[in-house]
Write a protein that holds these residues in place. Structure first.
Motif, PDB file in Angstrom:
ATOM      1  N   PRO A  14     -23.728  87.576  63.784  1.00 15.58           N
ATOM      2  CA  PRO A  14     -23.096  88.848  64.173  1.00 15.58           C
ATOM      3  C   PRO A  14     -23.070  89.898  63.072  1.00 15.58           C
ATOM      4  CG  PRO A  14     -21.862  87.012  65.075  1.00 15.58           C
ATOM      5  CD  PRO A  14     -22.903  86.416  64.181  1.00 15.58           C
ATOM      6  N   LYS A  15     -22.717  89.507  61.828  1.00 16.66           N
ATOM      7  CA  LYS A  15     -22.635  90.481  60.750  1.00 16.66           C
ATOM      8  C   LYS A  15     -23.996  91.089  60.439  1.00 16.66           C
ATOM      9  CE  LYS A  15     -18.518  88.870  58.302  1.00 16.66           C
ATOM     10  NZ  LYS A  15     -17.972  88.394  56.994  1.00 16.66           N
ATOM     11  N   GLU A  16     -25.048  90.279  60.480  1.00 15.60           N
ATOM     12  CA  GLU A  16     -26.382  90.802  60.202  1.00 15.60           C
ATOM     13  C   GLU A  16     -26.894  91.631  61.375  1.00 15.60           C
ATOM     14  OE1 GLU A  16     -29.412  88.656  58.363  1.00 15.60           O
ATOM     15  OE2 GLU A  16     -28.096  87.435  57.093  1.00 15.60           O
ATOM     16  N   ASN A  17     -26.546  91.220  62.580  1.00 12.21           N
ATOM     17  CA  ASN A  17     -26.935  91.979  63.760  1.00 12.21           C
ATOM     18  C   ASN A  17     -26.329  93.380  63.703  1.00 12.21           C
ATOM     19  OD1 ASN A  17     -28.161  91.891  66.597  1.00 12.21           O
ATOM     20  ND2 ASN A  17     -26.072  92.533  67.026  1.00 12.21           N
ATOM     21  N   GLY A  18     -25.033  93.456  63.375  1.00  9.42           N
ATOM     22  CA  GLY A  18     -24.378  94.749  63.257  1.00  9.42           C
ATOM     23  C   GLY A  18     -24.959  95.583  62.137  1.00  9.42           C
ATOM     24  N   ALA A  19     -25.271  94.941  61.006  1.00 11.53           N
ATOM     25  CA  ALA A  19     -25.853  95.662  59.878  1.00 11.53           C
ATOM     26  C   ALA A  19     -27.223  96.225  60.243  1.00 11.53           C
ATOM     27  CB  ALA A  19     -25.966  94.735  58.672  1.00 11.53           C
ATOM     28  N   PHE A  20     -27.986  95.489  61.053  1.00 13.56           N
ATOM     29  CA  PHE A  20     -29.304  95.967  61.483  1.00 13.56           C
ATOM     30  C   PHE A  20     -29.163  97.185  62.392  1.00 13.56           C
ATOM     31  CE2 PHE A  20     -32.961  95.904  64.398  1.00 13.56           C
ATOM     32  CZ  PHE A  20     -33.996  95.963  63.471  1.00 13.56           C
ATOM     33  N   PHE A  21     -28.243  97.120  63.327  1.00 12.75           N
ATOM     34  CA  PHE A  21     -27.984  98.272  64.205  1.00 12.75           C
ATOM     35  C   PHE A  21     -27.607  99.495  63.377  1.00 12.75           C
ATOM     36  CE2 PHE A  21     -28.264  95.389  67.576  1.00 12.75           C
ATOM     37  CZ  PHE A  21     -28.061  96.000  68.805  1.00 12.75           C
ATOM     38  N   ASN A  22     -26.738  99.292  62.399  1.00 14.06           N
ATOM     39  CA  ASN A  22     -26.278 100.397  61.582  1.00 14.06           C
ATOM     40  C   ASN A  22     -27.403 100.972  60.726  1.00 14.06           C
ATOM     41  OD1 ASN A  22     -24.061 102.026  61.138  1.00 14.06           O
ATOM     42  ND2 ASN A  22     -23.343 100.876  59.378  1.00 14.06           N
ATOM     43  N   LEU A  23     -28.291 100.107  60.247  1.00 18.46           N
ATOM     44  CA  LEU A  23     -29.424 100.561  59.443  1.00 18.46           C
ATOM     45  C   LEU A  23     -30.339 101.473  60.254  1.00 18.46           C
ATOM     46  CD1 LEU A  23     -31.104 100.382  56.813  1.00 18.46           C
ATOM     47  CD2 LEU A  23     -32.265  98.394  57.839  1.00 18.46           C
ATOM     48  N   VAL A  24     -30.713 101.048  61.457  1.00 17.79           N
ATOM     49  CA  VAL A  24     -31.630 101.878  62.246  1.00 17.79           C
ATOM     50  C   VAL A  24     -30.942 103.167  62.692  1.00 17.79           C
ATOM     51  CG1 VAL A  24     -32.958  99.865  62.977  1.00 17.79           C
ATOM     52  CG2 VAL A  24     -31.116 100.690  64.453  1.00 17.79           C
ATOM     53  N   GLN A  25     -29.616 103.094  62.929  1.00 14.31           N
ATOM     54  CA  GLN A  25     -28.855 104.300  63.268  1.00 14.31           C
ATOM     55  C   GLN A  25     -28.932 105.318  62.133  1.00 14.31           C
ATOM     56  OE1 GLN A  25     -26.837 105.421  65.765  1.00 14.31           O
ATOM     57  NE2 GLN A  25     -25.292 106.713  64.807  1.00 14.31           N
ATOM     58  N   HIS A  26     -28.778 104.857  60.908  1.00 15.11           N
ATOM     59  CA  HIS A  26     -28.780 105.754  59.756  1.00 15.11           C
ATOM     60  C   HIS A  26     -30.169 106.287  59.442  1.00 15.11           C
ATOM     61  CE1 HIS A  26     -24.679 105.373  57.657  1.00 15.11           C
ATOM     62  NE2 HIS A  26     -24.544 105.026  58.916  1.00 15.11           N
ATOM     63  N   ILE A  78     -21.476  95.403  57.041  1.00 13.09           N
ATOM     64  CA  ILE A  78     -21.905  95.163  55.667  1.00 13.09           C
ATOM     65  C   ILE A  78     -23.168  95.985  55.394  1.00 13.09           C
ATOM     66  CG2 ILE A  78     -20.843  92.890  55.487  1.00 13.09           C
ATOM     67  CD1 ILE A  78     -23.507  91.627  56.132  1.00 13.09           C
ATOM     68  N   ALA A  79     -23.341  96.354  54.122  1.00 11.14           N
ATOM     69  CA  ALA A  79     -24.421  97.277  53.749  1.00 11.14           C
ATOM     70  C   ALA A  79     -25.651  96.514  53.286  1.00 11.14           C
ATOM     71  CB  ALA A  79     -23.941  98.229  52.664  1.00 11.14           C
ATOM     72  N   ILE A  80     -26.394  95.946  54.229  1.00 11.29           N
ATOM     73  CA  ILE A  80     -27.643  95.270  53.895  1.00 11.29           C
ATOM     74  C   ILE A  80     -28.776  96.286  53.979  1.00 11.29           C
ATOM     75  CG2 ILE A  80     -29.240  93.419  54.499  1.00 11.29           C
ATOM     76  CD1 ILE A  80     -26.934  91.949  55.819  1.00 11.29           C
ATOM     77  N   ASP A  81     -29.475  96.509  52.865  1.00 13.63           N
ATOM     78  CA  ASP A  81     -30.581  97.472  52.812  1.00 13.63           C
ATOM     79  C   ASP A  81     -30.142  98.867  53.257  1.00 13.63           C
ATOM     80  OD1 ASP A  81     -32.415  95.787  51.747  1.00 13.63           O
ATOM     81  OD2 ASP A  81     -33.614  95.522  53.559  1.00 13.63           O
ATOM     82  N   ASN A  82     -28.885  99.178  53.096  1.00 14.38           N
ATOM     83  CA  ASN A  82     -28.363 100.468  53.569  1.00 14.38           C
ATOM     84  C   ASN A  82     -27.452 101.056  52.494  1.00 14.38           C
ATOM     85  OD1 ASN A  82     -27.459 102.678  54.976  1.00 14.38           O
ATOM     86  ND2 ASN A  82     -26.866 101.538  56.811  1.00 14.38           N
ATOM     87  N   GLU A  83     -28.067 101.745  51.538  1.00 16.02           N
ATOM     88  CA  GLU A  83     -27.318 102.279  50.402  1.00 16.02           C
ATOM     89  C   GLU A  83     -26.372 103.413  50.785  1.00 16.02           C
ATOM     90  OE1 GLU A  83     -30.006 101.914  46.502  1.00 16.02           O
ATOM     91  OE2 GLU A  83     -30.946 103.147  48.066  1.00 16.02           O
ATOM     92  N   ARG A  84     -26.491 103.943  51.981  1.00 17.59           N
ATOM     93  CA  ARG A  84     -25.700 105.103  52.370  1.00 17.59           C
ATOM     94  C   ARG A  84     -24.261 104.750  52.760  1.00 17.59           C
ATOM     95  NH1 ARG A  84     -30.112 108.249  56.256  1.00 17.59           N
ATOM     96  NH2 ARG A  84     -31.759 108.451  54.680  1.00 17.59           N
ATOM     97  N   LEU A  85     -24.046 103.513  53.177  1.00 13.68           N
ATOM     98  CA  LEU A  85     -22.735 103.158  53.729  1.00 13.68           C
ATOM     99  C   LEU A  85     -21.603 103.361  52.728  1.00 13.68           C
ATOM    100  CD1 LEU A  85     -23.227  99.908  55.855  1.00 13.68           C
ATOM    101  CD2 LEU A  85     -22.920 102.244  56.639  1.00 13.68           C
ATOM    102  N   ILE A  86     -21.813 102.954  51.479  1.00 14.94           N
ATOM    103  CA  ILE A  86     -20.730 102.990  50.498  1.00 14.94           C
ATOM    104  C   ILE A  86     -20.372 104.421  50.109  1.00 14.94           C
ATOM    105  CG2 ILE A  86     -19.950 102.182  48.257  1.00 14.94           C
ATOM    106  CD1 ILE A  86     -20.333 100.022  50.460  1.00 14.94           C
ATOM    107  N   PRO A  87     -21.334 105.255  49.666  1.00 20.94           N
ATOM    108  CA  PRO A  87     -20.937 106.623  49.288  1.00 20.94           C
ATOM    109  C   PRO A  87     -20.408 107.442  50.454  1.00 20.94           C
ATOM    110  CG  PRO A  87     -23.328 106.408  49.286  1.00 20.94           C
ATOM    111  CD  PRO A  87     -22.774 105.022  49.410  1.00 20.94           C
ATOM    112  N   GLN A  88     -20.847 107.134  51.667  1.00 20.47           N
ATOM    113  CA  GLN A  88     -20.349 107.879  52.827  1.00 20.47           C
ATOM    114  C   GLN A  88     -19.009 107.347  53.311  1.00 20.47           C
ATOM    115  OE1 GLN A  88     -23.339 108.131  55.916  1.00 20.47           O
ATOM    116  NE2 GLN A  88     -24.895 108.913  54.506  1.00 20.47           N
ATOM    117  N   GLN A  89     -18.512 106.269  52.677  1.00 18.07           N
ATOM    118  CA  GLN A  89     -17.242 105.658  53.092  1.00 18.07           C
ATOM    119  C   GLN A  89     -17.242 105.437  54.606  1.00 18.07           C
ATOM    120  OE1 GLN A  89     -13.675 107.300  51.096  1.00 18.07           O
ATOM    121  NE2 GLN A  89     -15.066 108.690  50.017  1.00 18.07           N
ATOM    122  N   ALA A  90     -18.315 104.815  55.065  1.00 18.73           N
ATOM    123  CA  ALA A  90     -18.631 104.791  56.488  1.00 18.73           C
ATOM    124  C   ALA A  90     -17.869 103.731  57.266  1.00 18.73           C
ATOM    125  CB  ALA A  90     -20.129 104.578  56.680  1.00 18.73           C
ATOM    126  N   ALA A  91     -17.551 104.085  58.479  1.00 19.61           N
ATOM    127  CA  ALA A  91     -17.090 103.163  59.516  1.00 19.61           C
ATOM    128  C   ALA A  91     -17.871 103.513  60.773  1.00 19.61           C
ATOM    129  CB  ALA A  91     -15.599 103.284  59.750  1.00 19.61           C
TER     130      ALA A  91
END
Length: 395
Positions: free
Chosen positions: A228-240, A312-325
């Motif tokens: 689940p955590k990796e699945n969500g991270a993948f969705f978030n990556l393609v979204q970004h 979680i921010a897998i291969d997605n450097e934008r999540l942390i500086p954007q303080q993303a949810a």
């Protein structure tokens, strides 16, 4: 579907009327009556020659299984009739379609699943009307209104200039709220639903495997979509990275939200703007929402939901500086859904603050002093070039 199993709909619209074609696809919600009563959700995608989608029947009687079905029209005419055999009960534990033999002991001993359903109906600019008969001699009907997700936001306008915005935002405490910036006061809507698509079963079964296949050669990490955590991270990556998903980006920082609200507005646009032109900052009481509602993180499910996730921010450097949810949803008109829950609970979950576009230059300058720039929020060449373009060309 099940005896109650008045199943759903298929529709088609007139192929020669392009305007009507645009309003047929999408999500249709409402109540049905007949042998049984309940709530019906219809998600329809437009294909080249016809329409295809899925239907969920959610019964008022808990002793009757909710039902899922796949539907497909033969063409795009605005009146139709068809028979569907793709019917399955929904497992009350997993909330996914299942084999009837696996779950039948959870329901009324007389409940059964129909072999097929015959559907007739029609649609116009405002409504979709359906009637159906099942192989178990069940029947049903419904008239569903068109989604209002493309209409302007109904939230009360709360206008504040940049200085007042900063002052009021400073009074908010902790991480109780999420923020989202938009350059116009559109309703909240995911990028997936803005494309006109609605069938998340198709999205999960077709889009995601295709994306995973193509992107696995380009990401450092090979995502295991069964976790689940990796699945969500993948969705978030393609979204970004620009692929439409049923996710909606938020941030814990109101100032990051302001950056995104003004991001596509140039200095000249701000100087030429009228007094009534605004950007919008949505304020979502995520603490209260999480407290009142289960966060499901499911897509192809019968239960309508808006769920909050911190991926979680897998291969997605934008999540942390954007303080993303992120919110995950199977709903087209998110704002209408939240408003319904507000009325039911006599609580306020969502509000908005509008800032005049004319405040753009002052806000952007102060955000730079805070370190909130394209270069900081989008690590890499693209973000750095966007930031320097803004600085050096004063756009």
């Amino acid at each position: 579907m099940c005896q109650c199993f008045h199943k759903f709909f298929c529709f088609a619209h007139h192929i020669s009327n392009l305007d009507l074609i645009e309003i047929l696809k999408g999500q249709w919600l409402g109540h049905f009556s007949g042998t049984y009563e309940g709530f019906i959700v219809i998600n329809i995608d437009e294909l080249h020659d016809n329409f295809k989608g899925c239907v969920y029947l959610i019964h008022n009687n808990d002793n009757i299984p909710n039902v899922f079905a796949i539907i497909q029209t033969s063409d795009k005419r605005n009146d139709f009739s068809f028979r569907t055999y793709s019917i399955a009960p929904i497992n009350p534990s997993t909330r996914f379609p299942d084999d009837w033999n696996n779950i039948k002991n959870s329901f009324d001993p007389n409940a059964r699943i129909a072999e097929f359903v015959d559907v007739t109906g029609s649609w116009d600019e405002k409504y979709l009307s359906l009637k159906w008969n099942t192989s178990l001699d069940g029947h049903g009907e419904c008239t569903l209104p068109r989604s209002q997700a493309e209409e302007p936001s109904n939230l009360k306008q709360n206008i504040k200039d940049w200085d007042i915005f900063k002052q009021d935002i400073g009074l908010l405490k902790g991480t109780r709220y999420l923020f989202r910036g938009q350059n116009k006061p559109w309703k909240l809507r995911s990028s997936f639903h803005r494309t006109g698509r609605a069938d998340l079963t198709r999205f999960v079964n077709e889009d995601i495997p295709s994306l995973h296949k193509h992107l696995s050669a380009r990401t450092k990490h090979v995502f295991n979509l069964d976790i689940p955590k990796e699945n969500g991270a993948f969705f978030n990556l393609v979204q970004h990275h620009g692929y439409p998903t049923p996710l909606l980006d938020w941030t814990y920082s109101p100032y990051v939200a302001v950056f995104f609200a003004f991001r596509s507005i140039t200095s000249k646009m701000a100087a030429d703007s009228n007094d009534d032109e605004m950007v919008r900052i949505f304020v979502f009481d995520q603490h209260q929402w999480r407290s009142d509602y289960e966060q499901q993180l499911l897509l192809s499910t019968a239960n309508l939901h808006l769920s909050i996730a911190d991926f979680i921010a897998i291969d997605n450097e934008r999540l942390i500086p954007q303080q993303a949810a992120t919110t995950v949803t199977n709903i087209d008109d998110i704002e209408a859904y939240i408003h319904l829950k507000e009325k039911e609970n006599n609580k306020q979950y969502l509000s908005a603050i509008d800032i005049p576009i004319s405040n753009r230059d002052k806000a952007i300058q102060e955000l730079r002093y805070m370190g909130i720039t394209a270069g900081s929020l989008f690590p890499g060449l693209d973000g750095a070039c966007e930031e320097l373009k803004d600085r050096n060309f004063e756009i």
